[in-house]
Scaffold this motif. Structure first.
Motif, PDB file in Angstrom:
ATOM      1  N   PHE A 144       0.825  -1.211   0.000  1.00 41.16           N
ATOM      2  CA  PHE A 144       0.000   0.000   0.000  1.00 41.16           C
ATOM      3  C   PHE A 144       0.855   1.255   0.000  1.00 41.16           C
ATOM      4  O   PHE A 144       0.512   2.245  -0.653  1.00 41.16           O
ATOM      5  CB  PHE A 144      -0.958   0.008   1.182  1.00 41.16           C
ATOM      6  CG  PHE A 144      -2.088  -0.982   1.061  1.00 41.16           C
ATOM      7  CD1 PHE A 144      -2.649  -1.294  -0.162  1.00 41.16           C
ATOM      8  CD2 PHE A 144      -2.590  -1.608   2.184  1.00 41.16           C
ATOM      9  CE1 PHE A 144      -3.693  -2.203  -0.276  1.00 41.16           C
ATOM     10  CE2 PHE A 144      -3.640  -2.513   2.089  1.00 41.16           C
ATOM     11  CZ  PHE A 144      -4.189  -2.816   0.852  1.00 41.16           C
ATOM     12  N   ALA A 145       1.975   1.230   0.692  1.00 42.34           N
ATOM     13  CA  ALA A 145       2.879   2.392   0.693  1.00 42.34           C
ATOM     14  C   ALA A 145       3.463   2.615  -0.696  1.00 42.34           C
ATOM     15  O   ALA A 145       3.554   3.761  -1.161  1.00 42.34           O
ATOM     16  CB  ALA A 145       3.994   2.185   1.713  1.00 42.34           C
ATOM     17  N   ALA A 146       3.830   1.549  -1.384  1.00 38.23           N
ATOM     18  CA  ALA A 146       4.357   1.673  -2.749  1.00 38.23           C
ATOM     19  C   ALA A 146       3.278   2.197  -3.691  1.00 38.23           C
ATOM     20  O   ALA A 146       3.554   3.010  -4.583  1.00 38.23           O
ATOM     21  CB  ALA A 146       4.885   0.321  -3.237  1.00 38.23           C
ATOM     22  N   GLU A 147       2.046   1.750  -3.481  1.00 36.40           N
ATOM     23  CA  GLU A 147       0.937   2.209  -4.337  1.00 36.40           C
ATOM     24  C   GLU A 147       0.677   3.694  -4.119  1.00 36.40           C
ATOM     25  O   GLU A 147       0.482   4.452  -5.068  1.00 36.40           O
ATOM     26  CB  GLU A 147      -0.312   1.380  -4.029  1.00 36.40           C
ATOM     27  CG  GLU A 147      -1.446   1.585  -5.006  1.00 36.40           C
ATOM     28  CD  GLU A 147      -2.380   2.699  -4.580  1.00 36.40           C
ATOM     29  OE1 GLU A 147      -2.997   3.304  -5.464  1.00 36.40           O
ATOM     30  OE2 GLU A 147      -2.488   2.957  -3.382  1.00 36.40           O
ATOM     31  N   ARG A 148       0.696   4.141  -2.872  1.00 35.73           N
ATOM     32  CA  ARG A 148       0.501   5.577  -2.583  1.00 35.73           C
ATOM     33  C   ARG A 148       1.630   6.405  -3.181  1.00 35.73           C
ATOM     34  O   ARG A 148       1.385   7.459  -3.775  1.00 35.73           O
ATOM     35  CB  ARG A 148       0.419   5.810  -1.078  1.00 35.73           C
ATOM     36  CG  ARG A 148      -0.897   5.426  -0.462  1.00 35.73           C
ATOM     37  CD  ARG A 148      -1.024   5.904   0.980  1.00 35.73           C
ATOM     38  NE  ARG A 148       0.068   5.457   1.837  1.00 35.73           N
ATOM     39  CZ  ARG A 148       0.088   4.315   2.508  1.00 35.73           C
ATOM     40  NH1 ARG A 148      -0.936   3.492   2.431  1.00 35.73           N
ATOM     41  NH2 ARG A 148       1.103   3.985   3.261  1.00 35.73           N
ATOM     42  N   ALA A 149       2.854   5.913  -3.069  1.00 41.38           N
ATOM     43  CA  ALA A 149       4.004   6.627  -3.623  1.00 41.38           C
ATOM     44  C   ALA A 149       3.915   6.693  -5.148  1.00 41.38           C
ATOM     45  O   ALA A 149       4.271   7.714  -5.749  1.00 41.38           O
ATOM     46  CB  ALA A 149       5.303   5.955  -3.198  1.00 41.38           C
ATOM     47  N   ALA A 150       3.422   5.640  -5.767  1.00 38.73           N
ATOM     48  CA  ALA A 150       3.290   5.620  -7.233  1.00 38.73           C
ATOM     49  C   ALA A 150       2.280   6.662  -7.700  1.00 38.73           C
ATOM     50  O   ALA A 150       2.463   7.281  -8.745  1.00 38.73           O
ATOM     51  CB  ALA A 150       2.873   4.229  -7.700  1.00 38.73           C
ATOM     52  N   ARG A 151       1.228   6.867  -6.914  1.00 35.95           N
ATOM     53  CA  ARG A 151       0.236   7.881  -7.281  1.00 35.95           C
ATOM     54  C   ARG A 151       0.822   9.286  -7.198  1.00 35.95           C
ATOM     55  O   ARG A 151       0.417  10.175  -7.929  1.00 35.95           O
ATOM     56  CB  ARG A 151      -0.993   7.785  -6.394  1.00 35.95           C
ATOM     57  CG  ARG A 151      -1.965   6.726  -6.854  1.00 35.95           C
ATOM     58  CD  ARG A 151      -3.289   6.829  -6.127  1.00 35.95           C
ATOM     59  NE  ARG A 151      -3.187   6.044  -4.900  1.00 35.95           N
ATOM     60  CZ  ARG A 151      -3.582   6.476  -3.709  1.00 35.95           C
ATOM     61  NH1 ARG A 151      -4.088   7.669  -3.574  1.00 35.95           N
ATOM     62  NH2 ARG A 151      -3.450   5.708  -2.651  1.00 35.95           N
ATOM     63  N   ARG A 152       1.783   9.481  -6.274  1.00 37.77           N
ATOM     64  CA  ARG A 152       2.384  10.815  -6.089  1.00 37.77           C
ATOM     65  C   ARG A 152       3.480  11.090  -7.115  1.00 37.77           C
ATOM     66  O   ARG A 152       3.761  12.241  -7.401  1.00 37.77           O
ATOM     67  CB  ARG A 152       2.991  10.922  -4.691  1.00 37.77           C
ATOM     68  CG  ARG A 152       1.946  11.012  -3.594  1.00 37.77           C
ATOM     69  CD  ARG A 152       2.570  11.415  -2.279  1.00 37.77           C
ATOM     70  NE  ARG A 152       3.665  10.558  -1.865  1.00 37.77           N
ATOM     71  CZ  ARG A 152       3.550   9.526  -1.038  1.00 37.77           C
ATOM     72  NH1 ARG A 152       2.380   9.201  -0.561  1.00 37.77           N
ATOM     73  NH2 ARG A 152       4.602   8.817  -0.707  1.00 37.77           N
ATOM     74  N   ARG A 153       4.111  10.028  -7.670  1.00 36.05           N
ATOM     75  CA  ARG A 153       5.212  10.231  -8.633  1.00 36.05           C
ATOM     76  C   ARG A 153       4.659  10.723  -9.960  1.00 36.05           C
ATOM     77  O   ARG A 153       3.659  10.212 -10.458  1.00 36.05           O
ATOM     78  CB  ARG A 153       5.954   8.922  -8.874  1.00 36.05           C
ATOM     79  CG  ARG A 153       6.914   8.550  -7.797  1.00 36.05           C
ATOM     80  CD  ARG A 153       7.808   7.395  -8.197  1.00 36.05           C
ATOM     81  NE  ARG A 153       7.127   6.125  -8.278  1.00 36.05           N
ATOM     82  CZ  ARG A 153       6.900   5.316  -7.253  1.00 36.05           C
ATOM     83  NH1 ARG A 153       7.259   5.673  -6.054  1.00 36.05           N
ATOM     84  NH2 ARG A 153       6.280   4.184  -7.428  1.00 36.05           N
ATOM     85  N   PRO A 154       5.331  11.714 -10.560  1.00 27.61           N
ATOM     86  CA  PRO A 154       4.894  12.163 -11.880  1.00 27.61           C
ATOM     87  C   PRO A 154       5.196  11.083 -12.925  1.00 27.61           C
ATOM     88  O   PRO A 154       6.212  10.391 -12.822  1.00 27.61           O
ATOM     89  CB  PRO A 154       5.721  13.421 -12.136  1.00 27.61           C
ATOM     90  CG  PRO A 154       6.889  13.305 -11.238  1.00 27.61           C
ATOM     91  CD  PRO A 154       6.456  12.468 -10.065  1.00 27.61           C
ATOM     92  N   ARG A 155       4.311  10.934 -13.862  1.00 25.62           N
ATOM     93  CA  ARG A 155       4.508   9.949 -14.929  1.00 25.62           C
ATOM     94  C   ARG A 155       5.409  10.526 -16.003  1.00 25.62           C
ATOM     95  O   ARG A 155       5.279  11.686 -16.375  1.00 25.62           O
ATOM     96  CB  ARG A 155       3.182   9.554 -15.551  1.00 25.62           C
ATOM     97  CG  ARG A 155       2.305   8.800 -14.596  1.00 25.62           C
ATOM     98  CD  ARG A 155       1.102   8.317 -15.318  1.00 25.62           C
ATOM     99  NE  ARG A 155       1.072   6.881 -15.122  1.00 25.62           N
ATOM    100  CZ  ARG A 155       0.258   6.075 -15.745  1.00 25.62           C
ATOM    101  NH1 ARG A 155      -0.566   6.545 -16.612  1.00 25.62           N
ATOM    102  NH2 ARG A 155       0.272   4.811 -15.522  1.00 25.62           N
ATOM    103  N   LEU A 156       6.303   9.696 -16.510  1.00 26.20           N
ATOM    104  CA  LEU A 156       7.170  10.108 -17.600  1.00 26.20           C
ATOM    105  C   LEU A 156       6.507   9.716 -18.909  1.00 26.20           C
ATOM    106  O   LEU A 156       5.971   8.621 -19.047  1.00 26.20           O
ATOM    107  CB  LEU A 156       8.541   9.448 -17.472  1.00 26.20           C
ATOM    108  CG  LEU A 156       9.301   9.774 -16.180  1.00 26.20           C
ATOM    109  CD1 LEU A 156      10.597   8.990 -16.133  1.00 26.20           C
ATOM    110  CD2 LEU A 156       9.574  11.263 -16.099  1.00 26.20           C
TER     111      LEU A 156
END
Length: 69
Positions: free
Chosen positions: A56-68
């Protein structure tokens, strides 16, 4: 009745179940591991096992990371 040690140990789940719980594809879990965003907490045979809170922490972090692009 559960013992107090059983309640304190984190449950480990295989990648496909982790993906289902996080609402992503199993390939996404493998990619997060490859990129270093998620680390397996154990193994069962060839299967990597993950702590659900780490997924869940990785999923939350992925939502915050800008997509390239």
């Amino acid at each position: 009745m559960l013992s107090s040690t059983a309640l304190s140990l984190p449950a480990l789940i295989p990648g496909p179940l982790a993906a289902e719980e996080a609402g992503v594809a199993p390939a996404t879990i493998r990619k997060w591991v490859q990129l270093g965003h998620l680390r397996a907490a154990g193994k069962a045979g060839r299967a990597q096992l993950f702590r659900l809170e780490d997924v869940f922490a990785a999923e939350r972090a992925a939502r915050r990371r800008p997509r390239l692009a």
